[in-house]
Design a protein around this motif. Structure first.
Motif: not given
Ligand code: ATR
Length: 287
Positions: A132-136, A155-157, A160, A181, A199-202
């Motif tokens: 994951g590469a979001g805020g968290a 990361n999926r994207t 990012r 990913l 850190t993803t929501s999966v």
């Protein structure tokens, strides 16, 4: 809080929504356990009222606040001072009111590090795979790079992840590997990894049968963290345990950030076990 007195110090959380937060249960249990005359309240604050809410914090002499979605970024412009790490991450989750001077901190990421260390896991020199590469992920990546870990971000994207890796490299002077990913990349990255952080929501409700990592890639030597805490035992953590890996759940991380905020407001060491127990109970009541 056992009873409110004329001297009770008030803390709280602002967010929208805020009614599912476990922080009130967690902090009030900690105040009770240490016999502190403090109370922690939920305040639902909409975006339009954020500035007024912060002014109210000063006016009412509220000693500290947690800040949650959607205010973690917007609140920064209403504070007097920012801790350098919070400024770097670009998000504040804790405010300390020191005689009307409001300072913003980010305890999410340092709380995560403290939780690792409380379980005798030291990131320095470790190979860590971050999903994951979001805020968290941003806070976690910064704190782990700062602690001397080598990072691979998937990361999926992919773009990012590349953006995040560039920031980490620039600030902490560390090379960060970025890969898209997919199973092949994941197998390669996990082959040499010591620690895996999702850190993803999966895997979060309602998609509890999903997992970001195929079970066959989980090994006994890995430490597996999942920031998802609903459910408390995600499929990833269940399969990691079955593979013989050590696991750390999302509530441990929630407790970590809460503990650091608690220590800033009270000057006392946070009772981690009491806070975890209260958070688990609150989560069960939610479910
Ligand atoms: P947060 O602030 O909680 O990190 P976010 O910024 O929305 O939330 O980031 C969510 C992360 O979970 C992202 O890395 C996202 O991947 P993308 O950048 O590709 O969107 C990841 N994520 C969410 N759902 C996912 C899914 N079904 N499969 C893979 N990654 C997912």
């Amino acid at each position: 809080m056992s009873s409110i007195t004329g001297k009770t110090k008030v803390c709280g959380i602002i967010g929208d929504p805020v009614e599912h937060s476990m922080s009130p249960a967690m902090h009030n249990a900690a105040f009770r356990a240490l016999g502190l005359d403090y109370a922690y309240l939920p305040f639902r604050v909409c975006r339009e009222e954020l500035q007024n809410a912060v002014a109210g914090l000063r006016a009412l002499n509220v000693v500290g606040l947690n800040v949650t979605i959607p205010h973690k970024v917007a609140v920064m412009s209403f504070l007097d001072k920012l801790d350098p790490l919070a400024e770097r991450i670009g998000a504040v989750n804790t405010i300390v009111n020191d005689d009307g001077v409001l300072t913003g901190y980010n305890t999410d990421a340092p709380g995560f590090l403290q939780t690792m260390r409380s379980k005798n896991i030291e990131p320095e020199g470790k190979n860590i795979v971050i999903l994951g590469a979001g805020g968290a992920s941003k806070g976690i990546s910064f704190i782990l790079a700062g602690a001397g870990a080598s990072l691979v971000i998937l990361n999926r994207t992919r773009s990012r992840a590349e953006e995040l890796a560039a920031q980490v490299s620039q600030i902490y002077q560390r090379q960060v590997e970025v890969v898209a990913l997919n199973k092949k990349n994941m197998a390669r990255a996990l082959d040499g990894a010591d620690i895996l952080v999702n850190t993803t929501s999966v895997g979060m409700v309602p998609g509890i049968e999903q997992t970001p990592v195929p079970a066959g890639l989980l090994k006994p030597r890995l430490v597996v963290f999942d920031i998802v805490y609903n459910p408390l035992e995600t499929r990833l953590l269940r399969e990691a345990k079955a593979a013989g890996a050590r696991t750390i759940d999302g509530l441990d991380m929630l407790v970590g950030q809460g503990a650091l905020a608690f220590e800033k407001w009270t000057g006392q060491k946070a009772p981690l076990a009491v806070m975890k127990q209260a958070a688990v109970k609150a989560l069960k009541n939610e479910g």
